[in-house]
Design an enzyme around this catalytic site. Structure first.
Site, PDB file in Angstrom:
ATOM      1  N   HIS A   1       0.761  -1.212  -0.230  1.00  0.00           N
ATOM      2  CA  HIS A   1      -0.038  -0.087   0.009  1.00  0.00           C
ATOM      3  C   HIS A   1       0.678   1.000  -0.179  1.00  0.00           C
ATOM      4  O   HIS A   1       0.587   2.071  -0.194  1.00  0.00           O
ATOM      5  CB  HIS A   1      -1.142  -0.395   1.478  1.00  0.00           C
TER       6      HIS A   1
ATOM      7  N   GLU B   1      -9.804 -11.327  -5.421  1.00  0.00           N
ATOM      8  CA  GLU B   1      -8.895 -11.082  -4.690  1.00  0.00           C
ATOM      9  C   GLU B   1      -8.284 -12.823  -3.950  1.00  0.00           C
ATOM     10  O   GLU B   1      -7.499 -12.807  -4.230  1.00  0.00           O
ATOM     11  CB  GLU B   1      -8.561 -10.301  -4.116  1.00  0.00           C
TER      12      GLU B   1
ATOM     13  N   ASP C   1      -3.468  -8.124  -4.213  1.00  0.00           N
ATOM     14  CA  ASP C   1      -4.338  -9.803  -3.686  1.00  0.00           C
ATOM     15  C   ASP C   1      -4.179 -11.139  -4.741  1.00  0.00           C
ATOM     16  O   ASP C   1      -4.300 -11.981  -4.412  1.00  0.00           O
ATOM     17  CB  ASP C   1      -5.810  -9.047  -2.581  1.00  0.00           C
TER      18      ASP C   1
ATOM     19  N   CYS D   1      -9.411  -3.528 -10.992  1.00  0.00           N
ATOM     20  CA  CYS D   1      -8.649  -2.468  -9.942  1.00  0.00           C
ATOM     21  C   CYS D   1      -7.077  -2.667  -9.306  1.00  0.00           C
ATOM     22  O   CYS D   1      -6.838  -1.942  -8.332  1.00  0.00           O
ATOM     23  CB  CYS D   1      -9.574  -2.100  -9.228  1.00  0.00           C
TER      24      CYS D   1
HETATM   25  C1  PEP Z   1      -6.289  -5.228  -4.469  1.00  0.00           C
HETATM   26  O1  PEP Z   1      -6.193  -5.917  -3.959  1.00  0.00           O
HETATM   27  O2  PEP Z   1      -5.699  -5.763  -6.012  1.00  0.00           O
HETATM   28  C2  PEP Z   1      -6.684  -3.778  -4.416  1.00  0.00           C
HETATM   29  C3  PEP Z   1      -7.255  -3.478  -5.563  1.00  0.00           C
HETATM   30  O3  PEP Z   1      -6.574  -3.728  -3.378  1.00  0.00           O
HETATM   31  P1  PEP Z   1      -5.764  -3.193  -2.265  1.00  0.00           P
HETATM   32  O4  PEP Z   1      -4.809  -3.116  -3.269  1.00  0.00           O
HETATM   33  O5  PEP Z   1      -6.812  -1.877  -1.877  1.00  0.00           O
HETATM   34  O6  PEP Z   1      -5.654  -4.634  -1.632  1.00  0.00           O
HETATM   35 MG    MG Z   2      -7.280  -5.661  -2.299  1.00  0.00          MG
END
Ligand code: PEP
Ligand code: MG
Length: 949
Positions: free
Chosen positions: A578, A814, A838, A885
């Protein structure tokens, strides 16, 4: 991959002349269904351009690019002519290696052959009687051991044996001698002590060519009851030239070598000591090769014809590899240089060869007799930056490598923030002195903070510092510390213990806790303590700097002053952690996972980072900086161009449209997303919205936030993800008991289903804010169908009270179990949004922030693509849509593949939107589908990336 096999060798062939020989070869190819008979015209045309005689009685006939239409399958066949055939007037051949290659696979064959031709095999070729003998002659040549100055690194900062391994593998990887998994082959248990602090390690998997790298540390390190200062890392395979290897070992076992290795400081001196090839200190020029089919026989012949007109020595290397003679055709072919690779020419000083450099560069730029499409970099630099009409650009290798986390080039003085350790005595003699010390320390820190406030342009940052001042003025705090001083504690001990107690108490206040205040308390606490312990404060450089830290948490990045932080370099972390996502959102170039050695970079040393490749350099040369500035300019112009059409839809050349949406974590970013061309918000990370509040936002506060987003979207859809707390995203006021494996623990929907009031409150706030505008709600981390149904059940209850007209409900894909169950889930949900960050982590069992492994967790791994494919098929079969995403959605190599798999929406960080839209407009959907189909059949992420190249 073209391979030479005995069953493809046709012995006992006879031909009166070359024309008959070509016909004979065509017959073989046609019979094996590799070509149609028309390919003969291609072979003839190619021989007319220049004969394909290679040397040592071997020719390599192949068709012209125009004749590729007659190729049915790529392949290579060998024909042995024991009586010989006159090939080019003077040379007689005994073996013809005829190639039918649809693209550039023949370069591989040339590499195999030219390795063989480095020895005198003419007689062997002529007298061979069996197919096996021929293959043995061509292939059984031992692969020479690459031992080169550019594989030696001295003065290396290492903290443990893993650092040695990492540096040694990196050197080999940079020269493309091993593949990325090589480091996994190096096991500390297999190290061998050669002499006192000279050790060796070898690995045999992931080796492309046998080679040796040498890493010398800047000081000896305790290791296995002894010490280690120099590591010899051997990448071996079964073709290793053992004679050459033994020669190296003989040198290393000589008693005096240990001392000499200790004395020699430069890689050049060590190279000479161990008999490695050195880089001649000769004048050089370099240029990107633009020939569509690489440096194949015809352009290479042209080059040789030119270089041979000069008497001085001329050498050439590809992409920083070893130098070979630029006058030898076989050596040139053995480079296997492809379009886009960089050729570096060096010329022997004090000879006419110096004059050759300009001519050579000119000739290469002109295509060496072929028509060439200039390479984009040249086009940009020439047209835009008006560089003295030269298409060539200098190559400045950046030598260290981490993980590319946020795009862009940045340089500036290093600002290294290390975890602080303070030493102090617990008790002190004089109460008066300790009180004075404390007072001075607090006053000094306050003065510094006042300076920060006056210099800072950002309101947010000013506020943080004002809060710090308030904390230092807190009478309760001062009173408590004074109480401890009265008990004979030293100022440092009293201060530190009280600050720590206060911070811990705040953390324990559960959802009422102002967690950021705890971090702030520790922050100012450390500043005062540093003065009390005479620890020099690391000054923030005046100009924009490269922030170097062990790791940067999402909240750290969010608090960064973008104007001061030019780039981020961290020891640990991965591209989809993140912190990297937040860095991308702020548009700050970042390289992560670069190893703990980066913490030893001198503060204020200039550091250059490349957030697109993961490379970084400490104390770069002026030329490297200049190159970075130019490169940055190129990127800026490319972006500027893309931004001009950011509001146009993303439609392929064959009229296939894909929705391009934005991922946001801050409410205020919505307007920015729309300005940058976002057609929707494809992922609102509500946990990041929560993080911007000091305590849990109530229903009203949430409703206000969501309303703000929907207002800014002006009717565009909003895909909101319910709270995804846990894993690497703890929410201070929503404490989760410590878990052994947080990523496999209470996270996302697993947590909120156990806190239904929280989930219900969020859903109500969302529904109330919608006012029938297009709202899409999705649940994160769904792994079981029951979880989806339970969450949907809660939403349905809430909907009874707060009906919403324009609502779709979906889940994030995910977790592999959810991807595999999409045929069932697709019947119940309205849409899927695939979180590839994920999904990759859980499919490949690699922590997305793992310091060493995260680079191997590539979302383009075929296993992930197969899961995406299955998800899209299941969704489309039920008339549902699918978005992506995860960070993969903006990866230029992934975009065509994801489109080809049929994904309906790509959601990404705001800054990527214009670039991805521009890319889509150059794609052809039908081609993307073919590409995706091929990608699904690949065996590795590397193979997929090569395919997408
Ligand atoms: C992902 O896991 O690809 C996602 C978009 O969620 P995050 O990165 O916030 O875990
Ligand atoms: Mg995720």
């Amino acid at each position: 991959m073209l391979v030479l096999e005995p069953q493809h060798v046709h012995m006992h062939q006879h031909a009166g002349d070359k024309a008959e020989a070509l016909q004979c070869l065509i017959n073989i190819l046609v019979e094996d269904q590799l070509v149609t008979a028309e390919y003969l015209s291609g072979l003839e045309a190619r021989e007319k351009q220049s004969a394909t005689y290679l040397g040592q009685g071997i020719a390599i006939p192949h068709g012209t690019p125009q004749s590729r239409e007659f190729i049915l399958n790529t392949g290579v066949r060998l024909a042995h002519f024991p009586d010989g055939v006159v090939w080019d007037g003077e040379n007689v051949i005994y073996l013809a290696v005829v190639i039918a290659a649809k693209s550039d696979e023949h370069l591989q064959v040339l590499q195999i052959l030219t390795r063989a031709l480095s020895k005198d095999v003419h007689e062997l070729v002529k007298s061979a009687t069996t197919a096996e003998q021929i293959i043995e002659i061509l292939q059984a040549q031992p692969q020479s051991l690459v031992l080169h100055e550019n594989l030696i690194q001295t003065d290396t900062q290492v903290d443990d044996i893993e650092d040695f391994f990492w540096n040694a593998s990196k050197l080999l990887k940079q020269q493309k001698l091993v593949e990325p998994g090589f480091i996994s082959q190096l096991n500390p248990k297999n190290t061998i002590q050669i002499q006192d602090d000279l050790w060796s390690i070898s690995g045999s998997g992931y080796v492309k060519q046998p080679a040796v790298s040498i890493v010398k540390a800047n000081q000896p390190l305790a290791f296995q009851g002894s010490t280690i200062k120099t590591l010899i890392c051997i990448a071996e395979n079964e073709q290793l030239d053992t004679q050459q290897f033994n020669r190296l070992m003989d040198v290393l076992f000589q008693p005096q070598v240990q001392q000499q290795l200790d004395d020699e400081q430069s890689s050049n001196q060590i190279a000479k000591l161990v008999g490695a090839e050195t880089i001649p200190d000769w004048p050089s020029r370099n240029i990107l090769l633009a020939n569509a089919h690489g440096l194949h026989a015809r352009p290479a012949t042209q080059l040789v014809n030119l270089t041979k007109t000069f008497s001085g020595d001329l050498q050439v290397s590809v992409d920083g590899g070893s130098f070979v003679s630029a006058k030898s055709l076989t050596k040139l072919l053995s480079l296997g240089c492809q379009r886009g690779q960089r050729l570096t020419f060096i010329a022997e000083p004090d000879t006419d060869a110096i004059l050759a450099l300009d001519q050579i560069v000119e000739a290469v730029r002109d295509g060496l007799g072929e028509e060439v499409e200039p390479i984009e970099e040249n086009l940009f630099l020439n047209s835009v930056l008006d560089q003295d009409n030269s298409a060539e650009t200098e190559q400045y290798e950046i030598t260290h490598c981490g993980i590319a986390a946020s795009s862009g080039l940045a340089f500036g003085p290093a600002h290294v923030i290390k975890p602080k350790k303070f030493n102090y005595d617990r008790y002190a003699g004089s109460l008066k002195e300790e009180k004075e010390k404390l007072e001075i320390a607090i006053r000094t820190v306050k003065n510094t903070i006042h300076q920060y406030i006056s210099k800072s342009a950002s309101k947010d940052i000013k506020q943080i510092f004002l809060a710090h001042l308030e904390m230092l003025d807190d009478p309760d705090l001062i009173q408590q510390v004074h109480l401890a001083l009265n008990h004979n504690l030293s100022a440092a001990a009293a201060w530190h213990e009280h600050i720590e107690k206060a911070a811990k108490a705040q953390e324990g206040l559960k959802d009422k806790l102002l967690a950021e205040r705890a971090a702030d308390l520790r922050d100012i606490g450390d500043k005062v303590l540093a003065i009390l312990c005479n620890e020099p404060e690391v000054e923030e450089p005046e100009q924009p700097y490269i922030l170097i830290m062990h790791d940067v948490g999402p909240s750290d990045v969010a608090r960064l002053n973008k104007d001061r932080v030019a780039g981020i370099l961290t020891s640990i972390g991965g591209a989809s952690a993140h912190s990297a996502i937040v860095a991308r959102a702020l548009g700050i170039p970042a390289v992560v996972g670069a190893g703990d050695a980066v913490l030893n970079i001198d503060s204020h040393a200039v550091v250059l980072i490349n957030g697109d490749t993961g490379e970084f350099e400490v104390n770069p040369s002026p030329e490297q900086i200049e190159h970075a500035i130019r490169e940055r300019e190129v990127q800026r112009l490319r972006r500027e161009e893309a931004e001009k059409s950011a509001h146009e839809p993303a439609i392929t050349t064959d009229q296939h449209q894909i929705e391009i949406a934005a991922n946001v974590g801050k409410i205020v970013d919505t307007a920015k997303a729309v300005q940058n061309g976002a057609e929707a918000i494809g992922l609102l990370r509500t946990e990041l919205v929560f993080m911007s509040h000091n305590s849990a936002p109530d229903e009203l506060a949430q409703e206000k936030d969501y309303r703000h987003v929907l207002d800014a979207l002006e009717g565009r859809p909003l895909v909101v993800r319910t709270l995804d707390v846990g894993g690497d995203k703890p929410l201070p006021y929503l404490p989760i008991a410590a878990e052994e494996n947080p990523f496999l623990g209470l996270r996302g929907i697993r947590l909120t289903l156990r806190k239904p009031t929280l989930l219900r409150q969020q859903l109500i706030a969302l529904l109330k804010s919608a006012d029938n505008r297009p709202l899409r709600i999705m649940f994160p981390m769904v792994g079981r169908v029951e979880e989806w149904r339970a969450a949907k059940g809660i939403l349905d209850e809430v909907l009874e009270q707060y009906p919403c007209e324009n609502l779709e409900v979906g889940i994030m894909i995910e977790v592999p179990s959810a991807a595999l169950l999409t045929p069932i889930l697709a019947k119940e949900v309205d849409f899927f949004s695939i979180g590839t960050n994920d999904l990759t982590q859980y499919t490949m069992a690699i922590d997305r922030g793992h310091p060493i492994l995260s680079a191997e967790a590539d979302g383009l791994h075929p296993s992930i693509l197969l899961l995406i494919d299955q998800t899209v098929r299941a969704a489309h079969a039920n008339n549902k849509w699918v978005g992506i995403c995860g960070e993969l959605a903006a990866d230029p190599k992934a975009v065509p593949i994801l489109m080809g798999l049929g994904v309906d929406e790509l959601s990404m960080s705001i800054s990527s939107i214009p670039l991805v839209k521009a890319q889509v407009r150059h794609l052809n959907y039908a081609e993307c589908q073919k590409l995706a189909h091929k990608a699904l059949l690949c065996d590795s992420a590397t193979a997929v990336r090569e395919l997408a190249e």
